[in-house]
Design an enzyme around this catalytic site. Structure first.
Site, PDB file in Angstrom:
ATOM      1  N   TYR A 138       0.914  -1.071  -0.158  1.00 54.03           N
ATOM      2  CA  TYR A 138       0.051  -0.082  -0.055  1.00 54.03           C
ATOM      3  C   TYR A 138       0.637   1.107  -0.111  1.00 54.03           C
ATOM      4  CZ  TYR A 138      -3.768  -3.221   1.441  1.00 54.03           C
ATOM      5  OH  TYR A 138      -4.595  -3.868   1.509  1.00 54.03           O
ATOM      6  N   LYS A 189       5.691 -14.368   2.234  1.00 52.07           N
ATOM      7  CA  LYS A 189       5.218 -15.188   1.040  1.00 52.07           C
ATOM      8  C   LYS A 189       6.422 -15.167  -0.043  1.00 52.07           C
ATOM      9  CE  LYS A 189       2.373 -17.249  -1.734  1.00 52.07           C
ATOM     10  NZ  LYS A 189       2.383 -18.641  -1.367  1.00 52.07           N
ATOM     11  N   ASP A 222      -0.658 -17.985   2.857  1.00 50.86           N
ATOM     12  CA  ASP A 222      -1.604 -18.997   2.587  1.00 50.86           C
ATOM     13  C   ASP A 222      -1.838 -19.962   3.764  1.00 50.86           C
ATOM     14  OD1 ASP A 222       0.786 -19.257   1.636  1.00 50.86           O
ATOM     15  OD2 ASP A 222       0.036 -20.697  -0.032  1.00 50.86           O
ATOM     16  N   ASP A 246      -3.813  -6.903   6.605  1.00 51.38           N
ATOM     17  CA  ASP A 246      -5.032  -6.435   6.413  1.00 51.38           C
ATOM     18  C   ASP A 246      -5.968  -7.494   6.389  1.00 51.38           C
ATOM     19  OD1 ASP A 246      -7.063  -4.678   5.768  1.00 51.38           O
ATOM     20  OD2 ASP A 246      -6.280  -4.101   3.876  1.00 51.38           O
ATOM     21  N   ASP A 250      -8.949  -9.499   9.483  1.00 51.17           N
ATOM     22  CA  ASP A 250     -10.181  -9.406   8.942  1.00 51.17           C
ATOM     23  C   ASP A 250     -10.946 -10.849   9.380  1.00 51.17           C
ATOM     24  OD1 ASP A 250     -10.477  -6.876   8.358  1.00 51.17           O
ATOM     25  OD2 ASP A 250     -11.472  -7.317   6.559  1.00 51.17           O
TER      26      ASP A 250
END
Length: 364
Positions: A138, A189, A222, A246, A250
């Site tokens: 971001y 990752k 993942d 982010d 959630d």
């Protein structure tokens, strides 16, 4: 008596409702504490202002916030404003200039709230997710060219700097070191993102040497979703990049029972600028104006703000009041399967703070 200057930015949607409830509770805990006062200044920044004036905030808005001790933020986003316009026009326009680089999102199963995971209770899911909040995916680097043509190009460049990665790693390791389990999981990752994420891994290993009491491991993002779902007890403190955290936070909120109870803090650890505290649920226009938004996330957010300001006793008193209220199903809002309204929960928490029985509070 400490007097804290608080900037309140209700923003959009249910942000206006829950920030109003949060200010009510902040006033109540201040009255009961006897150690501080909160002087709240409200800013009308948000999508309504954008649609009327073309700008989400006053010119130089971030600089206007510098004199404040903390910022209480509601939400930003409206159905008739593109999400990328509203996010970059308000929330990120505050976080980045004020260098609020550590986004902290605690997650646990509160009393009376049921996790969708079977046989998972408060002792099984108690996490803090640390999100790098200033760069990564971001960072805002990229662009588009040849618009509308078959060869149109859009780039979104993830930026990882040694300085940015090292400071969030040190923050996360220190936080893990302060928690009883002293356990940290570094999300990555690096099998597919072979430059930025490989450096992320290398810096994590370097910083770990300065925290010998912290046990740490590394997890591909993942695979992390599987671990969070199937083995939540194995996790405690988690650090991840801007995008990865982010998404994972959630998921964490859903696993704890509802995104309506999930708080967050955008921290400037060096305190060179005020930090900003917000619930993570967003503007939720589907329930805006119905009076049923869950204010618990905002109350928890206010508790995080008080702790950051040095009012640990008041923060603890507020969280204990919240937990006494969530323990009673009659104070559960629709996101928790109940019928309580925003003000029902607010009045009940204030009643507990004032030493009264929350069960005597009328439910609309």
């Amino acid at each position: 008596m400490n007097n804290y200057k608080i900037a309140a930015i209700p923003g959009d949607g249910i942000g206006k409702e829950v920030v109003a409830a949060g200010v009510q509770v902040l006033d109540a805990v201040a009255r009961q504490s006897g150690t501080f006062e909160a002087d709240v200044t409200t800013f009308d920044w948000g999508s309504d202002r954008y649609k009327a004036t073309g700008s989400f905030m006053d010119e130089g808005g971030a600089e206007m916030l510098r004199p404040f001790d903390a910022i209480l933020f509601g939400a930003v986003g409206a159905p008739d404003v593109p999400d990328h316009v509203s996010l970059w026009g308000l929330r990120l326009a505050i976080c980045q200039p004020l260098d609020q680089y550590a986004n902290v999102r605690p997650t646990r199963v509160l009393p009376g709230i049921r996790s969708p995971l079977s046989n998972v209770g408060p002792d099984d899911l108690d996490w803090v997710i640390v999100r790098e909040n200033s760069e990564g995916e971001y960072a805002g680097q990229g662009g588009r060219s040849h618009r509308g043509l078959p060869q149109e190009i859009a780039t979104e460049v993830a930026i990882f700097t040694r300085a940015g990665v090292e400071r969030i790693m040190r923050f996360a390791f220190a936080l893990a070191d302060s928690r009883p389990r002293k356990l940290l999981t570094v999300v990555t990752k690096s099998n597919a993102q072979r430059y930025g994420m490989v450096m992320w891994d290398e810096i994590a290993a370097e910083v770990a040497k300065d925290f010998p009491d912290v046990t740490w491991d590394k997890m591909l993002v993942d695979a992390m979703t599987v671990r969070m779902t199937l083995n939540p007890r194995s996790l405690d403190t988690i650090v991840a990049s801007n995008l990865h955290a982010d998404i994972l936070s959630d998921l964490a909120a859903a696993l704890s029972g509802s995104i309506g109870v999930a708080p967050t803090a955008n921290i400037n650890p060096e305190k060179t600028a005020p930090s900003m505290f917000e619930p993570i649920h967003g503007s939720a226009f589907d329930i805006t104006g119905k009076g049923v938004a869950n204010p618990v996330a905002t109350f928890w957010t206010v508790a995080m703000m008080l702790e950051h300001l040095g009012e640990a006793a008041a923060a603890d008193r507020l969280m204990k009041a919240v937990e006494r209220v969530t323990a009673e199903s009659r104070f559960h809002t629709p996101d928790l399967g109940g019928t309580a309204r925003t003000q029902d929960v607010t009045r009940a928490v204030i009643a507990v703070l004032e030493g009264r029985n929350a069960l005597e509070t009328e439910v609309a």
